[in-house]
Design a protein around this motif. Structure first.
Motif, short mmCIF file in Angstrom:
data_model
loop_
_atom_site.label_atom_id
_atom_site.label_comp_id
_atom_site.label_asym_id
_atom_site.label_seq_id
_atom_site.Cartn_x
_atom_site.Cartn_y
_atom_site.Cartn_z
N ASP A 88 11.42 6.72 -8.75
CA ASP A 88 11.67 7.93 -7.97
C ASP A 88 10.32 8.45 -7.48
OD1 ASP A 88 12.17 10.50 -7.04
OD2 ASP A 88 13.61 10.99 -8.61
N PRO A 89 10.16 8.68 -6.18
CA PRO A 89 8.87 9.18 -5.66
C PRO A 89 8.50 10.55 -6.16
CG PRO A 89 10.56 9.15 -3.93
CD PRO A 89 11.13 8.42 -5.09
N SER A 90 9.44 11.28 -6.76
CA SER A 90 9.11 12.60 -7.29
C SER A 90 8.95 12.59 -8.81
CB SER A 90 10.20 13.62 -6.91
OG SER A 90 11.42 13.35 -7.59
N SER A 91 8.96 11.40 -9.43
CA SER A 91 8.75 11.33 -10.88
C SER A 91 7.30 11.65 -11.21
CB SER A 91 9.11 9.94 -11.41
OG SER A 91 8.13 8.99 -10.99
N ILE A 92 7.06 11.99 -12.45
CA ILE A 92 5.69 12.29 -12.88
C ILE A 92 4.78 11.11 -12.62
CG2 ILE A 92 4.25 12.73 -14.91
CD1 ILE A 92 6.58 14.42 -16.02
N GLU A 93 5.22 9.92 -13.02
CA GLU A 93 4.39 8.72 -12.83
C GLU A 93 4.09 8.47 -11.36
OE1 GLU A 93 5.14 5.66 -16.45
OE2 GLU A 93 6.76 5.79 -14.99
N ALA A 94 5.10 8.64 -10.50
CA ALA A 94 4.90 8.41 -9.07
C ALA A 94 3.94 9.44 -8.48
CB ALA A 94 6.24 8.43 -8.34
N MET A 95 4.07 10.69 -8.91
CA MET A 95 3.17 11.73 -8.41
C MET A 95 1.73 11.45 -8.84
SD MET A 95 5.47 15.22 -8.86
CE MET A 95 4.19 16.31 -8.19
N VAL A 96 1.56 10.97 -10.07
CA VAL A 96 0.22 10.63 -10.54
C VAL A 96 -0.35 9.49 -9.72
CG1 VAL A 96 -1.10 9.72 -12.48
CG2 VAL A 96 0.60 11.50 -12.87
N ARG A 97 0.46 8.45 -9.48
CA ARG A 97 -0.02 7.29 -8.71
C ARG A 97 -0.41 7.68 -7.29
NH1 ARG A 97 4.47 4.54 -11.02
NH2 ARG A 97 5.57 4.75 -9.02
N SER A 98 0.36 8.56 -6.68
CA SER A 98 0.11 8.94 -5.28
C SER A 98 -0.91 10.05 -5.14
CB SER A 98 1.43 9.37 -4.62
OG SER A 98 1.92 10.58 -5.21
N GLY A 99 -1.31 10.66 -6.26
CA GLY A 99 -2.25 11.76 -6.19
C GLY A 99 -1.64 13.06 -5.74
N THR A 100 -0.31 13.17 -5.81
CA THR A 100 0.39 14.40 -5.41
C THR A 100 0.27 15.43 -6.52
OG1 THR A 100 1.97 13.12 -4.12
CG2 THR A 100 2.60 15.37 -4.69
N THR A 101 -0.17 16.64 -6.17
CA THR A 101 -0.32 17.68 -7.17
C THR A 101 0.94 18.52 -7.32
OG1 THR A 101 -2.71 17.81 -6.81
CG2 THR A 101 -1.67 19.72 -7.87
N ALA A 102 1.56 18.90 -6.21
CA ALA A 102 2.75 19.76 -6.29
C ALA A 102 3.74 19.38 -5.20
CB ALA A 102 2.37 21.23 -6.15
N LEU A 103 5.03 19.49 -5.52
CA LEU A 103 6.07 19.26 -4.52
C LEU A 103 7.30 20.07 -4.87
CD1 LEU A 103 8.45 17.26 -5.82
CD2 LEU A 103 6.79 15.49 -5.33
N GLY A 104 8.10 20.34 -3.85
CA GLY A 104 9.39 20.99 -4.03
C GLY A 104 10.48 20.05 -3.56
N MET A 105 11.54 19.91 -4.34
CA MET A 105 12.57 18.95 -3.99
C MET A 105 13.27 19.32 -2.69
SD MET A 105 12.14 16.75 -6.28
CE MET A 105 13.53 15.69 -5.86
N HIS A 106 13.58 20.60 -2.49
CA HIS A 106 14.27 21.03 -1.27
C HIS A 106 13.41 20.77 -0.04
CE1 HIS A 106 16.19 23.73 1.68
NE2 HIS A 106 17.28 23.61 0.95
N LEU A 107 12.13 21.10 -0.13
CA LEU A 107 11.25 20.89 1.02
C LEU A 107 11.00 19.41 1.28
CD1 LEU A 107 8.47 23.66 0.80
CD2 LEU A 107 10.09 23.26 2.66
N SER A 108 10.75 18.64 0.23
CA SER A 108 10.40 17.23 0.42
C SER A 108 11.59 16.39 0.87
CB SER A 108 9.80 16.65 -0.86
OG SER A 108 10.76 16.64 -1.91
N LEU A 109 12.82 16.84 0.59
CA LEU A 109 14.01 16.09 0.94
C LEU A 109 14.80 16.74 2.07
CD1 LEU A 109 15.22 15.13 -2.66
CD2 LEU A 109 14.02 13.67 -1.02
N ASP A 110 14.17 17.69 2.75
CA ASP A 110 14.84 18.41 3.86
C ASP A 110 16.19 18.99 3.45
OD1 ASP A 110 12.77 17.87 5.70
OD2 ASP A 110 13.58 15.88 6.10
N GLY A 111 16.24 19.49 2.23
CA GLY A 111 17.44 20.15 1.75
C GLY A 111 18.43 19.22 1.07
N ALA A 112 18.28 17.90 1.22
CA ALA A 112 19.24 16.95 0.65
C ALA A 112 18.84 16.61 -0.79
CB ALA A 112 19.31 15.70 1.51
N VAL A 113 18.84 17.61 -1.66
CA VAL A 113 18.33 17.40 -3.02
C VAL A 113 19.19 16.42 -3.80
CG1 VAL A 113 17.20 19.66 -3.14
CG2 VAL A 113 19.58 19.42 -3.87
#
Length: 379
Positions: A88-113
């Motif tokens: 899952d691109p929003s998993s902790i491991e994926a966020m660490v790999r990509s260097g992502t610090t913060a994300l919101g599911m609604h914003l990142s998925l255009d509302g399709a949570v």
């Protein structure tokens, strides 16, 4: 220049407050509780969870619930299997790999949570949470912690301003978690392990077998207020071990955990071979961490540079200043400068204190003690 709004002022004050807390050397549980309360004051949430992570593996090593999730551990095991068993691109491991610090599911998925497995299978049906914001607390050594906060059906989704706030406080949380791990010295009356304990989790995620002492070790992992289910750690390992068995991961999962009484434990898992109903079984082992498993994490928590780590390694081997200088091809004066910086960061005044500090008083007091039949110190 436009004036700041009330919300911006409140977020700025909260960021400053958390920064001050992170520099106060608070015990981990106190820092996390006070920082979580500060977040609650400025960001409306339905529930929240703070986690510490093993920086080497980005696997959860403890959880602390707050707001509406405090005391609610009903979905912890299911969360572990989704978080560490599904790509899952929003998993902790994926966020660490990509260097992502913060994300919101609604914003990142255009509302399709509901397109997120975690949201569709757990957060929506079990908790009725309609949005999640999460942030990773990391530095050059790895990820030390994470936060997830949630909103329900009557709440607005998390805004970009709120996500920016979570990203802005991440460095302070990293600092506070590192300091909190270092502040907990081993208690004199801490219960000592009698040897490794083993659990076998079957393909249906049931505890099929366990060795004596397993229940006590699990209890030890959850002796902090508002802690999550200790089986979260076990099932995170199980999910990751099955991914390894499917060749979806390149290493077996391990977690280093600091207990409330100051003892370091290491948990690791491996898939077992088997046919029919035994296919998918995983063995999980919990044992007291060896010094070499703790040393690197401690050095990272102190914030030592690569050269300072080299000097510390030489000190732990018993080398004097001249020997360290010769081994590192530098002058003795440079070694002394490195030692001064190391002592300042570790809060010690001598090499002897540094050795004890690096081992968290867990091993040094027992040097010379006989080893019991179980493989651990007799006393």
């Amino acid at each position: 220049m436009p004036s700041l709004t009330g919300a911006e002022l409140a977020l700025g004050r909260a960021r400053s407050d958390i920064d001050v807390m992170s520099r106060a050397g608070l015990p981990l549980h106190r820092f996390m509780d006070e920082a979580a309360s500060t977040i609650e004051r400025v960001i409306p949430i339905s529930g929240g969870c703070l986690s510490t992570l093993d920086p080497a593996t980005a696997m959860v090593s403890s959880t602390r619930k707050f707001a509406g999730l405090s005391g609610n551990n009903a979905g912890d095991v299911a969360w572990a299997h989704v978080e560490y068993g599904v790509e899952d691109p929003s998993s902790i491991e994926a966020m660490v790999r990509s260097g992502t610090t913060a994300l919101g599911m609604h914003l990142s998925l255009d509302g399709a949570v509901e397109s997120s497995v975690r949201m569709a299978e757990l957060m929506l049906p079990v908790f009725d949470y309609r949005d999640e914001a999460r942030a990773i607390f990391h530095d050059r050594h790895g990820a030390w912690g994470a936060i997830s906060v949630f909103r329900g059906p009557d709440d607005a989704p998390f805004s970009r301003q709120e996500l920016d706030f979570l990203a802005a406080i991440a460095p302070a949380f990293t600092r506070g978690i590192r300091a909190g791990l270092l502040s907990q010295l081993s208690a004199a009356d801490a219960e000592r392990a009698t040897g490794p304990v083993v659990m076998i989790i079957d393909s249906a995620d049931r505890l099929a077998q366990s060795s004596p002492g397993a229940a006590a070790q699990l209890e030890r992992l959850s002796n902090a207020p508002s802690a999550g289910d200790p089986l979260t750690l076990v099932h995170a390992l199980v999910a990751a071990a099955r991914r390894y068995a499917r060749c979806e991961a390149d290493h077996l999962p391990r977690i280093r955990v600091r207990t409330g009484d100051g003892i370091w434990l290491v948990l690791h898992a491996a898939p077992l071979g088997g046919a029919a109903d035994r296919a998918g079984d995983v063995v999980v082992t919990i044992e007291e961490a060896r010094p070499q498993e703790v040393m690197g994490l401690v050095a990272d928590a102190f914030g030592l540079t690569a050269r300072e780590r080299d000097v510390t390694t030489q000190v732990l081997r018993g080398a004097d200043t001249k020997e360290i200088a010769a081994a590192m091809h530098v002058s003795p004066y440079t070694v002394q400068d490195h030692l001064k910086s190391i002592f300042d960061k570790a809060g010690v005044a001598s090499r002897r204190e540094l050795v004890s500090r690096v081992y968290f008083d867990q091993y040094v007091p027992r040097w010379g003690v006989e080893v019991a039949p179980g493989g651990f110190f007799a006393a």
